[in-house]
Design a protein around this motif. Structure first.
Motif, short mmCIF file in Angstrom:
data_model
loop_
_atom_site.label_atom_id
_atom_site.label_comp_id
_atom_site.label_asym_id
_atom_site.label_seq_id
_atom_site.Cartn_x
_atom_site.Cartn_y
_atom_site.Cartn_z
N ARG A 330 0.85 -1.19 0.00
CA ARG A 330 0.00 0.00 0.00
C ARG A 330 0.88 1.24 0.00
NH1 ARG A 330 -2.24 -3.85 3.19
NH2 ARG A 330 -4.43 -4.38 2.82
N LYS A 331 0.28 2.37 -0.26
CA LYS A 331 1.02 3.63 -0.25
C LYS A 331 1.70 3.83 1.10
CE LYS A 331 0.61 8.58 -1.12
NZ LYS A 331 -0.29 9.73 -1.34
N ASP A 332 2.95 4.30 1.06
CA ASP A 332 3.80 4.58 2.23
C ASP A 332 4.41 3.32 2.85
OD1 ASP A 332 3.41 7.34 2.01
OD2 ASP A 332 1.58 7.25 3.21
N GLY A 387 7.21 3.59 -6.68
CA GLY A 387 7.91 3.92 -5.45
C GLY A 387 9.09 4.83 -5.70
N THR A 402 4.87 4.77 -3.34
CA THR A 402 4.17 6.06 -3.51
C THR A 402 2.83 5.90 -4.20
OG1 THR A 402 5.38 6.41 -5.59
CG2 THR A 402 6.32 7.38 -3.58
N GLU A 403 2.64 4.81 -4.95
CA GLU A 403 1.37 4.58 -5.63
C GLU A 403 1.03 3.10 -5.58
OE1 GLU A 403 0.92 6.19 -9.57
OE2 GLU A 403 2.24 7.88 -9.11
N GLU A 406 -5.63 1.25 -2.71
CA GLU A 406 -5.92 1.44 -1.29
C GLU A 406 -6.04 0.11 -0.57
OE1 GLU A 406 -9.07 4.03 -0.18
OE2 GLU A 406 -8.50 5.59 -1.61
#
Length: 620
Positions: A330-332, A387, A402-403, A406
């Motif tokens: 997931r993002k982060d 990323g 980064t993408e 969700e």
């Protein structure tokens, strides 16, 4: 004519003379390179350099002036640059009553088309009767055994077969080649064979094995409705089905021997869902059954026959191969990319949900670790996951996602990795490519060099072909990286040392590397440069993809297929409905040929233009 008009005409003539002069100067600088190309490409190499010189200038103001006068605006000069400049200059001199100076040109208007046609025929075979654009189809594994389907594909309009060396093995490839050659004799149609070398593709490494689980899914349409049941082969361990199936289950030999057509085999899958297999066909070594609902079957899943006469009512599924356990990102999230080929694993969390150890996965090319820099972007699986590289170490990279979706994007084994801002400078052929090339040189008509970035890679391929005594083998450059696109002029001059040669626009990786927003203009530039070199172009990736895979095309795919007529060949990917995709593409190309040739609109009679004069009643 007014003085200002005279002055304007002279300015345009002077600009044309300067363009002509600069083109010849660039040709002089590359005189050695021109001498080294194959004699069949000598004139084309000169014209390519003339076009590159032309595009070093911004001539839009000149084009506008020429267009307002009803003259050629040089927008179709790619294949015959000096001839176009000369023709426009002659017309301006006629208007100004100045002396027409005839200069020698390497490629005339007529010769440009003749050169491209010859080079295309030599690489991709003769032009189809219905239209000038060839159709190439990527082969799936089942075509090694399904000769009837292959023959129907050839009759439907397939002109070239593409075999990807990244999949299957020499035994399967040879079966495909033999089937193509047999179908050629049976149908009277020619079919060139192109084989892809995998190239220095960055891919994810293996994953830690998951449970021994086999998901089996029937084919469904967009509404989730059943289109076709899954075909399942039930047989003793080691026995392979003679016909293509979706899955195979190893079972006790005596139990399988009692199965008959129409038998219902009940079971609960690993989720506890009730499911039924229906025996449809008895074969010598086993049976083929149909499954109408998605099922997850594991080692030890028990199948039960619902009939009293059965000697053995139940049997357990034998040992199945371990499944892949994907990494969800997931993002982060953080991901560690490792040089060591340690099986990848998802992140580990403590009882409170904090990361104890981030997810990790290996990378197939160790050269990456010495050439990337912190802050550079990295993409996985055709850009589905993006990323940024946070840390660079000798044995691993730390990536921040980064993408991603969700809900989490799945990262699996053997998925592509793109580093669009990193210069990898990979020059030679991989060991696997050299091994595969020996087979390719013996069986194929052309070889495709994947992820070609540097001219040195093409030179290495030339040397290998010379050692294999196959210098006549056609070479296709797959342009699929930002670095490969930037180096395209030098790549073209290098590949032109061999004849025949071509270019494939591999739009999948190219879009990821250059950015989706730039794909259209990058594609145009590749078409222009290739036409200037009189080199055939293959328009590839996701053409009629929805039709080929799901049985119904999208509206945008129809338009894309129509635009593909500007290339010399269009490639379709494999899928259960590939035959329908070939038929539709063949029809679209036939229709578009009446309207378009390359970038030029062909103004045939339009039925919609036939207006009837209004009658007096309708006029009132």
């Amino acid at each position: 004519m007014m003085q200002t008009d005279e002055k304007h005409l002279q300015e345009m003539i002077t600009q044309l003379d300067q363009l002509h002069h600069d083109a010849l100067e660039l040709e002089k600088k590359f005189a050695i390179a021109i001498k080294s190309v194959h004699p069949s490409f000598r004139k084309s190499a000169r014209n390519l350099l003339h076009y590159l010189s032309l595009r070093q200038h911004d001539i839009r103001h000149l084009q506008e002036g020429l267009s307002r006068m009803g003259l050629s605006s040089l927008g179709r000069a790619e294949g015959h640059v000096l001839a176009s400049l000369q023709a426009v200059r002659d017309m301006l001199c006629q208007l100004r009553s100045c002396e027409v100076i005839k200069k020698p040109v390497p490629v005339s208007f007529d010769e440009s088309g003749e050169l491209l046609e010859k080079h295309t025929n030599d690489l991709l075979g003769p032009s189809p009767k219905k239209h000038g654009t060839r159709i190439m189809v990527t082969f799936s594994t089942d075509l090694a055994h399904d000769h009837e389907l292959l023959k129907r594909m050839l009759l439907a309009g397939m002109d070239c077969a593409r075999i990807n060396c990244a999949h299957d093995n020499e035994q399967v490839w040879e079966a495909m080649v033999q089937s193509v050659r047999k179908a050629e004799k049976e149908t009277g149609r020619n079919c060139k064979i192109l084989m892809d070398l995998m190239g220095p593709k960055l891919r994810t490494g293996p994953l830690k094995p998951g449970p021994a689980l086999l998901p089996i899914r029937p084919i469904q349409n967009e509404l989730g409705q059943l289109v076709s049941p899954a075909k399942v082969w039930l047989a003793p361990p080691g026995e392979v089905s003679e016909v293509p199936v979706d899955a195979s289950l190893p079972l006790d030999e005596a139990w399988v021997a009692q199965l008959q057509q129409g038998d219902k085999l009940r079971f609960r899958d690993t989720r506890g869902r009730k499911r039924t297999l229906t025996v449809m066909q008895r074969k010598e070594k086993g049976v083929i059954a149909h499954l109408f609902k998605t099922s997850y079957i594991g080692t030890g899943t028990e199948l039960t026959i619902k009939k009293e006469s059965a000697l053995e009512r139940s049997a357990k599924v034998g040992q199945l191969p371990a499944s892949e356990a994907p990494i969800y990102l997931r993002k982060d999230d953080l991901l560690v990319l490792t040089k060591e080929q340690t099986p990848g694993e998802p992140a580990l969390y403590d009882a409170e949900g904090h990361i104890v150890k981030p997810a990790h996965i290996a990378c197939t090319l160790p050269e990456v670790f010495s050439r990337v820099k912190a802050g550079q972007p990295i993409l996985f699986d055709d850009g589905k996951i993006a990323g940024t590289i946070m840390e660079v170490n000798e044995d691993n990279l730390l990536v921040k996602i980064t993408e991603a979706k969700e809900s989490g994007s799945r990262l699996l084994y053997d998925k592509g990795i793109n580093l669009p801002e990193t210069k990898l400078n990979l020059e030679g052929l991989t060991q696997q490519d050299r091994k595969n090339l020996a087979f390719v040189a013996k069986h194929a008509d052309a070889v495709s060099l994947s992820f070609v970035n540097q001219p040195e890679m093409v030179e290495a391929l030339h040397r290998e072909l010379k050692e294999l005594r196959a210098p006549q083998l056609g070479i296709m450059l797959k342009i699929e990286t930002k670095e490969g696109f930037r180096n395209l002029p030098r790549l073209l001059l290098t590949v032109m040392k061999n004849h025949p040669a071509g270019v494939m626009i591999a739009r999948g990786d190219l879009a990821v590397e250059c950015g989706w927003e730039r794909l259209a203009e990058v594609q145009e530039e590749i078409l222009w440069l290739s036409e200037a070199a009189h080199i055939p172009v293959v328009w590839a990736t996701q053409v009629l993809e929805s039709l080929s895979k799901k049985g119904r095309p999208s509206r945008a795919e129809i338009t894309d297929a129509a635009m593909s007529q500007r290339a010399d060949c269009v490639m379709l990917n494999k899928g259960p409905y590939v035959l329908r995709a070939i038929e539709l593409l063949d029809d679209i190309l036939k229709r578009m040929q009446e309207h378009q040739h390359k970038k030029t609109s062909m103004l045939r009679l339009l039925h919609v233009s036939e207006l009837e004069m209004p009658t007096s009643d309708t006029a009132n």
